[in-house]
Design a protein around this motif. Structure first.
Motif, mmCIF file in Angstrom:
data_model
loop_
_atom_site.group_PDB
_atom_site.id
_atom_site.type_symbol
_atom_site.label_atom_id
_atom_site.label_comp_id
_atom_site.label_asym_id
_atom_site.label_seq_id
_atom_site.Cartn_x
_atom_site.Cartn_y
_atom_site.Cartn_z
ATOM 1 N N THR A 65 0.816 -1.213 0.000
ATOM 2 C CA THR A 65 0.000 0.000 0.000
ATOM 3 C C THR A 65 0.847 1.260 0.000
ATOM 4 O O THR A 65 0.580 2.200 -0.745
ATOM 5 C CB THR A 65 -0.969 -0.002 1.202
ATOM 6 O OG1 THR A 65 -1.812 -1.138 1.078
ATOM 7 C CG2 THR A 65 -1.824 1.247 1.224
ATOM 8 N N ALA A 87 2.253 2.076 -3.392
ATOM 9 C CA ALA A 87 1.217 2.536 -4.319
ATOM 10 C C ALA A 87 0.789 3.965 -4.001
ATOM 11 O O ALA A 87 0.628 4.794 -4.909
ATOM 12 C CB ALA A 87 0.014 1.598 -4.271
ATOM 13 N N SER A 122 3.489 6.351 -5.124
ATOM 14 C CA SER A 122 3.519 6.411 -6.584
ATOM 15 C C SER A 122 2.423 7.326 -7.121
ATOM 16 O O SER A 122 2.674 8.176 -7.992
ATOM 17 C CB SER A 122 3.365 5.007 -7.160
ATOM 18 O OG SER A 122 3.262 5.043 -8.553
ATOM 19 N N LEU A 182 4.226 -1.326 -8.842
ATOM 20 C CA LEU A 182 3.370 -0.255 -8.349
ATOM 21 C C LEU A 182 3.997 1.120 -8.555
ATOM 22 O O LEU A 182 3.390 2.128 -8.201
ATOM 23 C CB LEU A 182 3.021 -0.483 -6.877
ATOM 24 C CG LEU A 182 2.227 -1.764 -6.638
ATOM 25 C CD1 LEU A 182 2.029 -1.996 -5.155
ATOM 26 C CD2 LEU A 182 0.899 -1.729 -7.361
ATOM 27 N N ALA A 199 -0.820 1.431 -9.698
ATOM 28 C CA ALA A 199 -0.942 1.808 -8.284
ATOM 29 C C ALA A 199 -2.349 2.308 -7.975
ATOM 30 O O ALA A 199 -2.929 1.962 -6.943
ATOM 31 C CB ALA A 199 0.093 2.878 -7.931
ATOM 32 N N THR A 200 -2.925 3.095 -8.867
ATOM 33 C CA THR A 200 -4.288 3.596 -8.667
ATOM 34 C C THR A 200 -5.287 2.441 -8.666
ATOM 35 O O THR A 200 -6.159 2.365 -7.795
ATOM 36 C CB THR A 200 -4.660 4.620 -9.753
ATOM 37 O OG1 THR A 200 -3.729 5.709 -9.697
ATOM 38 C CG2 THR A 200 -6.067 5.130 -9.579
ATOM 39 N N TYR A 230 -4.683 -0.619 -7.948
ATOM 40 C CA TYR A 230 -4.398 -1.362 -6.722
ATOM 41 C C TYR A 230 -5.069 -0.704 -5.518
ATOM 42 O O TYR A 230 -5.681 -1.368 -4.681
ATOM 43 C CB TYR A 230 -2.881 -1.419 -6.547
ATOM 44 C CG TYR A 230 -2.406 -2.126 -5.317
ATOM 45 C CD1 TYR A 230 -2.363 -3.512 -5.275
ATOM 46 C CD2 TYR A 230 -1.978 -1.421 -4.203
ATOM 47 C CE1 TYR A 230 -1.909 -4.170 -4.148
ATOM 48 C CE2 TYR A 230 -1.522 -2.071 -3.081
ATOM 49 C CZ TYR A 230 -1.492 -3.444 -3.061
ATOM 50 O OH TYR A 230 -1.039 -4.088 -1.946
ATOM 51 N N LEU A 231 -4.984 0.625 -5.438
ATOM 52 C CA LEU A 231 -5.574 1.346 -4.312
ATOM 53 C C LEU A 231 -7.101 1.375 -4.371
ATOM 54 O O LEU A 231 -7.769 1.443 -3.345
ATOM 55 C CB LEU A 231 -5.022 2.771 -4.245
ATOM 56 C CG LEU A 231 -3.552 2.877 -3.863
ATOM 57 C CD1 LEU A 231 -3.066 4.309 -4.012
ATOM 58 C CD2 LEU A 231 -3.311 2.362 -2.454
#
Length: 165
Positions: free
Chosen positions: A26, A29, A32, A121, A127-128, A130-131
């Motif tokens: 986390t 991400a 990033s 990430l 990364a977005t 993933y979040l």
């Protein structure tokens, strides 16, 4: 009861893996995404960077909530609050202490290899995504539950209509 007995170990192990990986990646991400905003929205990036810990907490909390509260109540249909509390407590502890436990059990090199995956990430789009994943799960569950409820209501209406005829 048999279904819960069979699905509980699978559920706990899969949720544990998801929690652990989310907790580990986390921060990467969040940083990033915050850094990628710099060229387009420097004031937003300036606002976010000193607050990375708080932002990371929000995303970690969202995923922990999905994995330890929402999914057990939907899939396992747990009736015992005490049992769900114990499962949530154990999973949360393991998620927070995973790096230390894994380093102790498997060695630091193995943990470094896992963290090597975090390079992906660095891409702000990944990364977005993933979040956003815990929020997408929450929305999907809400959508599914609403759809299921509407279908049940429609089914009840049609059965009542056919009975009255």
């Amino acid at each position: 009861m048999v279904k819960a007995t069979l699905t509980t170990p699978l559920y706990i192990s899969s949720i544990w893996v998801l929690l652990i990986t989310y907790q580990m990646f986390t921060r990467v991400a969040v940083i990033s995404v915050a850094q990628s905003m710099g060229p387009f929205f420097p004031s937003i990036q300036e606002f976010m960077m000193p607050r990375i810990d708080r932002i990371e907490f929000m995303y970690s909390f969202a995923w922990i909530w999905v994995m330890t509260s929402l999914i057990p109540s939907l899939i396992l249909k747990r009736k015992s609050a005490l049992l769900q509390f114990v499962v949530v407590l154990v999973l949360t502890f393991l998620a927070v202490e995973f790096e230390s436990v894994l380093s102790f059990v498997a060695g630091g090199e193995f943990v470094e290899q896992i963290f090597g995956v975090a390079v992906w990430l660095g891409n702000p789009w990944l990364a977005t995504l993933y979040l956003l994943s815990p929020f997408l799960v929450i929305l999907s569950v809400d959508f599914y539950e609403r759809r299921k409820k509407k279908l049940e209501e429609k089914s009840q209406l049609s059965s009542q209509t056919s009975e009255s005829e």
